[in-house]
Design an enzyme around this catalytic site. Structure first.
Site, PDB file in Angstrom:
ATOM      1  N   ASN A   1       0.871  -1.179   0.000  1.00 19.86           N
ATOM      2  CA  ASN A   1       0.000   0.000   0.000  1.00 19.86           C
ATOM      3  C   ASN A   1       0.905   1.226   0.000  1.00 19.86           C
ATOM      4  O   ASN A   1       1.508   1.556   1.021  1.00 19.86           O
ATOM      5  CB  ASN A   1      -0.887  -0.041   1.262  1.00 19.86           C
ATOM      6  CG  ASN A   1      -1.743   1.210   1.396  1.00 19.86           C
ATOM      7  OD1 ASN A   1      -1.804   2.044   0.488  1.00 19.86           O
ATOM      8  ND2 ASN A   1      -2.418   1.337   2.535  1.00 19.86           N
ATOM      9  N   TRP A   2       0.991   1.858  -1.156  1.00 22.88           N
ATOM     10  CA  TRP A   2       1.923   2.997  -1.293  1.00 22.88           C
ATOM     11  C   TRP A   2       1.355   4.281  -0.697  1.00 22.88           C
ATOM     12  O   TRP A   2       2.062   5.288  -0.626  1.00 22.88           O
ATOM     13  CB  TRP A   2       2.289   3.201  -2.766  1.00 22.88           C
ATOM     14  CG  TRP A   2       3.110   2.091  -3.360  1.00 22.88           C
ATOM     15  CD1 TRP A   2       3.551   0.964  -2.713  1.00 22.88           C
ATOM     16  CD2 TRP A   2       3.611   1.995  -4.698  1.00 22.88           C
ATOM     17  NE1 TRP A   2       4.283   0.182  -3.570  1.00 22.88           N
ATOM     18  CE2 TRP A   2       4.334   0.795  -4.802  1.00 22.88           C
ATOM     19  CE3 TRP A   2       3.516   2.814  -5.836  1.00 22.88           C
ATOM     20  CZ2 TRP A   2       4.958   0.392  -5.998  1.00 22.88           C
ATOM     21  CZ3 TRP A   2       4.132   2.422  -7.026  1.00 22.88           C
ATOM     22  CH2 TRP A   2       4.848   1.219  -7.093  1.00 22.88           C
ATOM     23  N   LYS A   3       0.109   4.245  -0.307  1.00 20.16           N
ATOM     24  CA  LYS A   3      -0.551   5.421   0.303  1.00 20.16           C
ATOM     25  C   LYS A   3      -0.330   6.667  -0.572  1.00 20.16           C
ATOM     26  O   LYS A   3      -0.234   6.558  -1.784  1.00 20.16           O
ATOM     27  CB  LYS A   3      -0.065   5.612   1.738  1.00 20.16           C
ATOM     28  CG  LYS A   3      -0.210   4.329   2.563  1.00 20.16           C
ATOM     29  CD  LYS A   3      -0.093   4.557   4.030  1.00 20.16           C
ATOM     30  CE  LYS A   3      -0.127   3.212   4.743  1.00 20.16           C
ATOM     31  NZ  LYS A   3      -0.183   3.337   6.189  1.00 20.16           N
TER      32      LYS A   3
ATOM     33  N   HIS B   1      -9.617   0.509   4.833  1.00 17.63           N
ATOM     34  CA  HIS B   1      -8.341   0.742   5.529  1.00 17.63           C
ATOM     35  C   HIS B   1      -8.595   1.653   6.735  1.00 17.63           C
ATOM     36  O   HIS B   1      -9.440   2.546   6.681  1.00 17.63           O
ATOM     37  CB  HIS B   1      -7.334   1.385   4.566  1.00 17.63           C
ATOM     38  CG  HIS B   1      -5.954   1.428   5.127  1.00 17.63           C
ATOM     39  ND1 HIS B   1      -5.550   2.404   6.003  1.00 17.63           N
ATOM     40  CD2 HIS B   1      -4.898   0.596   4.963  1.00 17.63           C
ATOM     41  CE1 HIS B   1      -4.290   2.168   6.352  1.00 17.63           C
ATOM     42  NE2 HIS B   1      -3.873   1.078   5.738  1.00 17.63           N
TER      43      HIS B   1
ATOM     44  N   GLU C   1      -7.074   4.117   7.828  1.00 16.95           N
ATOM     45  CA  GLU C   1      -6.936   5.560   7.582  1.00 16.95           C
ATOM     46  C   GLU C   1      -8.198   6.112   6.922  1.00 16.95           C
ATOM     47  O   GLU C   1      -8.539   7.283   7.124  1.00 16.95           O
ATOM     48  CB  GLU C   1      -5.672   5.826   6.750  1.00 16.95           C
ATOM     49  CG  GLU C   1      -4.420   5.636   7.605  1.00 16.95           C
ATOM     50  CD  GLU C   1      -3.181   5.174   6.878  1.00 16.95           C
ATOM     51  OE1 GLU C   1      -3.120   5.271   5.632  1.00 16.95           O
ATOM     52  OE2 GLU C   1      -2.257   4.680   7.557  1.00 16.95           O
TER      53      GLU C   1
ATOM     54  N   GLU D   1      -5.474  -5.652  10.402  1.00 13.71           N
ATOM     55  CA  GLU D   1      -4.497  -4.585  10.616  1.00 13.71           C
ATOM     56  C   GLU D   1      -4.821  -3.863  11.921  1.00 13.71           C
ATOM     57  O   GLU D   1      -5.623  -2.916  11.921  1.00 13.71           O
ATOM     58  CB  GLU D   1      -4.561  -3.576   9.467  1.00 13.71           C
ATOM     59  CG  GLU D   1      -4.211  -4.151   8.120  1.00 13.71           C
ATOM     60  CD  GLU D   1      -3.596  -3.089   7.224  1.00 13.71           C
ATOM     61  OE1 GLU D   1      -2.480  -3.309   6.760  1.00 13.71           O
ATOM     62  OE2 GLU D   1      -4.216  -2.031   7.019  1.00 13.71           O
TER      63      GLU D   1
ATOM     64  N   GLY E   1       2.108   1.795  10.862  1.00 11.40           N
ATOM     65  CA  GLY E   1       3.022   2.921  10.747  1.00 11.40           C
ATOM     66  C   GLY E   1       3.709   3.303  12.044  1.00 11.40           C
ATOM     67  O   GLY E   1       4.308   4.370  12.142  1.00 11.40           O
TER      68      GLY E   1
ATOM     69  N   GLY F   1       2.703  -1.328   4.338  1.00 13.95           N
ATOM     70  CA  GLY F   1       2.730   0.104   4.059  1.00 13.95           C
ATOM     71  C   GLY F   1       4.150   0.581   3.858  1.00 13.95           C
ATOM     72  O   GLY F   1       4.735   0.452   2.778  1.00 13.95           O
ATOM     73  N   GLY F   2       4.744   1.109   4.916  1.00 16.64           N
ATOM     74  CA  GLY F   2       6.072   1.730   4.830  1.00 16.64           C
ATOM     75  C   GLY F   2       7.119   0.891   4.115  1.00 16.64           C
ATOM     76  O   GLY F   2       7.845   1.396   3.252  1.00 16.64           O
TER      77      GLY F   2
HETATM   78  C1  PEP Z   1      -0.949  -0.154   6.099  1.00 15.09           C
HETATM   79  O1  PEP Z   1      -1.134   1.049   6.087  1.00 15.09           O
HETATM   80  O2  PEP Z   1      -1.751  -0.922   5.555  1.00 15.09           O
HETATM   81  C2  PEP Z   1       0.217  -0.642   6.805  1.00 15.09           C
HETATM   82  C3  PEP Z   1       0.227  -1.885   7.160  1.00 15.09           C
HETATM   83  O3  PEP Z   1       1.228   0.263   7.056  1.00 15.09           O
HETATM   84  P1  PEP Z   1       2.657  -0.048   7.728  1.00 15.09           P
HETATM   85  O4  PEP Z   1       3.171  -1.309   7.109  1.00 15.09           O
HETATM   86  O5  PEP Z   1       3.485   1.144   7.409  1.00 15.09           O
HETATM   87  O6  PEP Z   1       2.406  -0.225   9.188  1.00 15.09           O
END
Ligand code: PEP
Length: 254
Positions: free
Chosen positions: A11-13, A97, A99, A169, A175, A236-237
């Site tokens: 997930n590149w956000k 998600h 967010e 999640e 994050g 994510g990151g």
């Molecule tokens: C996400 O936003 O789906 C996620 C898992 O982020 P991160 O890996 O950065 O915690």
């Protein structure tokens, strides 16, 4: 015994520009294409999807949107429809998600409509659930996740569910670097699979992939995905660097 092909989705956000997306996509492709036993997807920001699809063309790496509208078409400023995602080559859509839940006030009911919309156009929804820190501390993790799963997937039949991927999640892990322990992840994944048994039957539940997401790194991915009910990762990151994303894919299988 059902074997579930692991899925690792990035997930590149709201990161990268067109150059950066092209470069990252090329590097990801280079690193992951030899791992045939793992399904791999990346979810760039909407405007970068066509560029990434061009890079991934002809490969097994799928591309997805980070969201999808509940609506089919029309006067919905700022929204992106499922048909539009399909028309630019997407195969997945992240739905629900945390967010989106937190900053855009998405309810379980709205998310349910998005899951159905994604399925209606042939996209694989990556349906996210997870409790906040205060809910975990209050001992309400299972109650929270049960509501998200039962409302979010309400009205689907087993055939539709076969195209859904669930992602657990925990919000406190996203994050933050505060990753769930493998045992914490397994406990909730097992609980979710139990809910799926109740809703869709043993066979469908056993075939459904449940990804873990929340501070997954190259270092912790192997142990997390080694748990019996953890069938891959939503990243994510660590998906923004091809080396770490590639290592997570490698940890998922061969
Ligand atoms: C996400 O936003 O789906 C996620 C898992 O982020 P991160 O890996 O950065 O915690």
């Amino acid at each position: 015994m059902v074997s579930r092909k692991p899925l690792v989705a990035g997930n590149w956000k709201m990161n990268l520009d067109v150059e950066g997306a092209r470069t990252l996509a090329r590097e990801v492709l280079d690193r992951v294409s030899r791992f045939r036993g793992v399904e791999v997807a990346v979810c760039p920001p909407f405007v970068l999807i066509p560029e990434v699809v061009r890079v991934m063309e002809g490969s097994a790496v799928g591309v997805g949107g980070q969201d999808v509208s509940t609506e089919v078409k029309g006067a919905f400023t700022g929204e992106i429809s499922g048909d539009q995602l399909v028309s630019v080559g997407c195969r997945y859509a992240i739905v629900g998600h945390s967010e989106r839940r937190q900053y855009h006030f998405e309810s379980d009911e709205l998310i349910s409509a998005k899951v159905k919309r994604a399925l209606a156009v042939g996209l694989t929804p990556i349906f996210c659930v997870g409790e906040r820190k205060d809910e975990r501390v209050a001992g309400r993790t299972f109650e929270r996740v049960e509501r998200q799963v039962t409302v979010g997937l309400a009205g689907l039949d087993a055939a539709a569910m076969a195209s859904v991927v669930v992602a657990y999640e925990p919000v406190w892990a996203i994050g933050t670097g505060d990753v769930a322990t493998p045992a914490q992840a397994q406990e909730v994944h097992e609980f979710i699979r139990g809910l799926l048994v109740r809703m869709f039957g043993q066979e469908t539940a056993a075939a459904t992939r449940i990804l873990y997401g929340g501070s997954v790194t190259a270092e912790n991915a192997g142990e997390l995905m080694g748990q019996s009910d953890v069938d891959g990762a939503l990243v994510g990151g660590a998906s923004l660097k091809s080396a770490s994303f590639g290592a997570i894919v490698e940890a998922a299988g061969v």
